[in-house]
Design an enzyme around this catalytic site. Structure first.
Site, PDB file in Angstrom:
ATOM      1  N   GLU A 151      -2.631  10.515   3.464  1.00 23.05           N
ATOM      2  CA  GLU A 151      -3.786  10.733   4.341  1.00 23.05           C
ATOM      3  C   GLU A 151      -3.752  12.171   4.843  1.00 23.05           C
ATOM      4  O   GLU A 151      -2.755  12.607   5.427  1.00 23.05           O
ATOM      5  CB  GLU A 151      -3.753   9.790   5.540  1.00 23.05           C
ATOM      6  N   ASP A 172       0.228   5.329   0.689  1.00 19.17           N
ATOM      7  CA  ASP A 172      -0.841   6.196   1.223  1.00 19.17           C
ATOM      8  C   ASP A 172      -0.522   7.667   1.321  1.00 19.17           C
ATOM      9  O   ASP A 172       0.531   8.042   1.841  1.00 19.17           O
ATOM     10  CB  ASP A 172      -1.079   5.874   2.712  1.00 19.17           C
ATOM     11  N   GLU A 206       0.837  -1.197   0.000  1.00 24.02           N
ATOM     12  CA  GLU A 206       0.000   0.000   0.000  1.00 24.02           C
ATOM     13  C   GLU A 206       0.875   1.250   0.000  1.00 24.02           C
ATOM     14  O   GLU A 206       1.937   1.267   0.630  1.00 24.02           O
ATOM     15  CB  GLU A 206      -0.887  -0.037   1.248  1.00 24.02           C
TER      16      GLU A 206
END
Ligand SMILES: *[C@@H]1O[C@H](CO)[C@@H](O)[C@H](O)[C@H]1NC(C)=O
Length: 298
Positions: free
Chosen positions: A115, A113, A111
């Site tokens: 955020e 990311d 993953e």
């Protein structure tokens, strides 16, 4: 200079080699081209909380006390350049998280990311990034942005090839995750990923570690998106490699490392805007994680 009496068969051979070389270099990187949402993406859940504008060239995600919402790419990709233009929840966004990420689907997943952790009116967002390999994350970095991300659209993008993963905010690299396989670090290389985005309530941790709660009287919270272009090696979910591996623009020499100007800008982000970097957290990691060793001067 080539000899003027060189036999014509040699000329043809030379031309042939030139042609082959240029064929493998691939097209130079293109600026992302905006396309309608529906070309590359579809809603993931709470379909009625996504609003469409200008024939789907812009969308909004709405979060209220009942639900957030999100969307995902139709295809899965192994390597490429993925970018999104986003305008984050304005004013009081405390407790909300807006995410833009790539993730593989299996249990030991990889993953990448972005955020965005909201804040009270006038207080700064935090951009947290993370990388998971084989189901393991715990590689957080946190930065403040050098602009208000709720005022205008900015592009957030990921460059992913066999050599590195680079997180960009507009043209500025804010993080690099180098392939340090030779040093025993895992690197995402054989699990196709989909691209996701979502907006949800995370007031148990997002703002000042959970101290600031979401003020539902300010709902709906709205994040806006455009762009939606994807430039990646599309692969089936089970695929272990990209069919055009090594031949696309993002595989070429100039994308295998940051250039000196990009290193300089990354250093600027580290010096001026970084709040947290797991690479330098000696309480949590008494010895530096192996993948941090090619980050330049962390
Ligand atoms: C929110 O604002 C406070 C006070 O300025 C700051 O300490 C914090 O880092 C900001 N961001 C988040 C997501 O908590």
């Amino acid at each position: 200079m080539l000899h003027r009496n060189m036999p014509s068969t040699l000329w043809i051979l030379l031309l042939g080699i030139l042609f082959m070389v240029s064929g493998t270099i691939g097209t130079p990187p293109k600026r992302p081209v905006a396309v309608p949402f529906g070309r590359n993406y579809m809603p993931t859940w709470a379909f009625d909380h996504i609003k469409y504008y200008n024939g789907g060239s812009e969308i909004q995600l709405h979060l209220d006390k009942y639900t957030g919402t999100g969307f995902q790419s139709k295809g899965s990709y192994l390597f490429g350049h993925f970018s999104m233009q986003m305008k984050l929840v304005p004013e009081d966004s405390a407790g909300t998280v807006t995410a833009f990420y790539l993730s593989s689907q299996n249990s030991e997943h990889d993953e990448i990311d972005f955020e965005f952790l909201g804040n009270r009116t006038g207080q700064p967002y935090i951009l947290q990034t993370n990388v998971f390999t084989g189901g393991k994350g715990d590689r957080e970095q946190r930065v403040y942005l050098w602009f208000d991300p709720t005022e205008e659209y900015h592009s957030y993008s990921v460059l992913w090839n066999m050599y590195q993963i680079v997180f960009f905010v507009d043209d500025v690299p804010i993080r690099v995750f180098k392939n340090c396989k030779d040093l025993g670090a895992r690197f995402p290389f054989n699990q196709p990923m989909k691209i996701y985005s979502s907006l949800w309530n995370a007031d148990d941790w997002a703002t000042r570690g959970g101290l600031e709660k979401t003020d539902w009287s300010k709902a709906p919270f709205i994040a806006a998106y455009k762009g939606f272009y994807i430039d990646g090696c599309e692969s089936s979910v089970e695929s272990k490699f990209c069919a055009t591996q090594g031949k696309r623009w993002w595989d070429q020499k100039e994308f295998q490392d940051l250039d000196s100007y990009q290193w300089k800008r990354l250093r600027w982000v580290r010096n001026k805007f970084t709040i947290y970097n797991y690479c330098t957290d000696r309480v949590r990691y008494p010895t530096m994680p192996p993948e941090c060793s090619r980050d330049g001067d962390v």
